[in-house]
Design a protein around this motif. Structure first.
Motif, PDB file in Angstrom:
ATOM      1  N   VAL A  82       1.109  -1.475   0.088  1.00 13.91           N
ATOM      2  CA  VAL A  82       0.096   0.548   0.053  1.00 13.91           C
ATOM      3  C   VAL A  82       0.781   1.278  -0.451  1.00 13.91           C
ATOM      4  N   ALA A  83       2.066   0.967   0.933  1.00 11.07           N
ATOM      5  CA  ALA A  83       2.884   2.295   0.901  1.00 11.07           C
ATOM      6  C   ALA A  83       3.327   2.196  -0.837  1.00 11.07           C
ATOM      7  N   ALA A  84       3.484   1.396  -0.987  1.00 12.72           N
ATOM      8  CA  ALA A  84       4.195   1.356  -2.620  1.00 12.72           C
ATOM      9  C   ALA A  84       2.765   2.277  -3.882  1.00 12.72           C
ATOM     10  N   ALA A  85       2.249   1.736  -3.279  1.00 10.46           N
ATOM     11  CA  ALA A  85       1.308   2.097  -4.545  1.00 10.46           C
ATOM     12  C   ALA A  85       0.485   3.671  -3.964  1.00 10.46           C
ATOM     13  N   ALA A  86       0.876   4.150  -2.917  1.00  5.89           N
ATOM     14  CA  ALA A  86       0.721   5.399  -2.480  1.00  5.89           C
ATOM     15  C   ALA A  86       1.957   6.541  -3.415  1.00  5.89           C
ATOM     16  N   GLY A  87       2.662   5.896  -2.783  1.00  3.83           N
ATOM     17  CA  GLY A  87       3.619   6.904  -3.871  1.00  3.83           C
ATOM     18  C   GLY A  87       4.018   6.627  -5.068  1.00  3.83           C
ATOM     19  N   ASP A  93      -7.113  -3.169   0.392  1.00  4.15           N
ATOM     20  CA  ASP A  93      -6.413  -1.921   0.589  1.00  4.15           C
ATOM     21  C   ASP A  93      -5.707  -1.931  -1.313  1.00  4.15           C
ATOM     22  N   VAL A  94      -5.198  -3.274  -1.103  1.00  2.00           N
ATOM     23  CA  VAL A  94      -3.526  -3.289  -1.285  1.00  2.00           C
ATOM     24  C   VAL A  94      -4.511  -3.789  -3.260  1.00  2.00           C
ATOM     25  N   VAL A  95      -5.324  -3.940  -3.362  1.00  2.00           N
ATOM     26  CA  VAL A  95      -6.258  -4.310  -4.136  1.00  2.00           C
ATOM     27  C   VAL A  95      -6.874  -2.982  -5.196  1.00  2.00           C
ATOM     28  N   LEU A  96      -7.367  -2.789  -3.868  1.00  2.00           N
ATOM     29  CA  LEU A  96      -7.907  -1.603  -4.358  1.00  2.00           C
ATOM     30  C   LEU A  96      -6.929  -0.375  -5.213  1.00  2.00           C
TER      31      LEU A  96
END
Length: 333
Positions: free
Chosen positions: A67-72, A194-197
């Motif tokens: 999720v951190a990676a997706a946010a970045g 959350d990861v998938v979304l």
């Protein structure tokens, strides 16, 4: 460095970063154990692993890192698009008031119990409301790019004031502490859904931005030049603004307000691969993902067992990096 080499190296760095980040924390887990847990859950092995380690890695640390990676990746991408679209190097994903609106929605749910839709749902609804208000105000002023920036500024201050008003008037000390922790950015309790979304919206955003790469290149020279090249300026701007708002709203609803990512990382990507958006889009995504994983890992262990809000970590890292970029730009000019 050739862009393909940089991209391949960055992807490898991202995989390694997620793996190493999963070893960091109060409970000691080795990189080998992380590998075994991942291989087991992916159906590629059947290695005996402690139940506690399996739960720590698979249910907590790996989803958090992803999720951190997706946010970045997502916030960096949105910052890149807005800086090109609005021709403003200081534009970031929160320039449209999305972050402030999300904060107001989250506070309304947490403190007032509005709607029973959960913190993330409230944040997303508030972000969308703020974006709609910004667009309506920008259209009413007919100020073009400048009108969008000014409308976003007005919306940001309005929803920030509403958030402060609700916290001041209604929240008790425990609620205030919880709300402030979320407002500063938090990845506590994220799960695989959350990861998938988050990665789904990042993937959609990346695909659209790559499809619009040529138009973004033209926007960098101004709307008049873009229009003279046959680009539908108003429609392109509307599509990309809506895209960045939805990506930002989704990510902020999960992670809270994480600043400086969308402001700094596009400049780093341009420094590495140049200004063509066919290269800066993937570079920003991967560099942003790697950077955010490490900032979150550092924030998680710096004051263990109490995690530092990840938004504080991004500011502590982002401000010096941005200052260095400003100094470098000043010397180059």
């Amino acid at each position: 460095m050739h862009p393909a080499v940089l991209l391949a190296g960055s992807v490898v760095a991202l995989v390694l970063s997620v793996g190493v980040a999963a070893t960091l924390g109060a409970a000691d887990v080795s990189l080998v154990n992380v590998r075994d847990v991942l291989l087991n859950h992916l159906g590629l092995a059947n290695v005996p692993v402690r139940v506690s380690e399996d739960a720590i890695v698979w249910q907590d640390r790996v989803p958090r890192a992803l999720v951190a990676a997706a946010a970045g990746a997502g916030l960096g991408l949105c910052g890149l698009v807005l800086q090109s679209l609005l021709r403003n190097p200081l534009a970031d994903p929160f320039v449209l008031g999305v972050s402030s609106g999300a904060s107001t929605g989250a506070v309304a749910v947490a403190v007032l119990g509005v709607g029973g839709i959960g913190l993330s749902g409230g944040a997303f609804a508030g972000a969308c409301l703020a974006f709609a208000l910004t667009l309506a105000l920008a259209r009413a002023t007919r100020g073009g790019t400048a009108g969008i920036l000014l409308a976003g500024l007005a919306g940001t201050h309005l929803f920030s004031a509403l958030t402060s008003l609700v916290v001041f008037a209604v929240a008790d000390s425990d609620e205030t502490r919880g709300v402030m922790f979320w407002l500063l950015g938090s990845l506590e309790g994220v799960r695989w859904d959350d990861v998938v979304l988050c990665w789904a919206v990042v993937a959609v955003g990346a695909a659209v931005c790559l499809g619009y790469a040529g138009r973004l290149d033209a926007f960098a020279f101004g709307e008049d030049i873009a229009s003279s090249l046959g680009i539908p300026v108003a429609r392109t701007r509307a599509v990309l603004l809506l895209l960045t708002a939805l990506v930002t709203a989704t990510l902020v609803s999960v992670t809270g307000a994480v600043g400086f990512v969308g402001l700094v990382l596009p400049h780093v990507a341009r420094l590495l691969v140049g200004h063509a958006h066919t290269r800066t889009v993937p570079a920003t995504i991967v560099v942003g993902a790697v950077a955010m994983v490490w900032v979150d890992a550092a924030s998680r262990v710096a004051f263990a067992p109490t995690p530092l809000p990840v938004g504080v970590g991004t500011a502590l890292v982002g401000v010096p990096v941005f200052a260095l970029l400003l100094v470098r730009r000043g010397r180059a000019s």
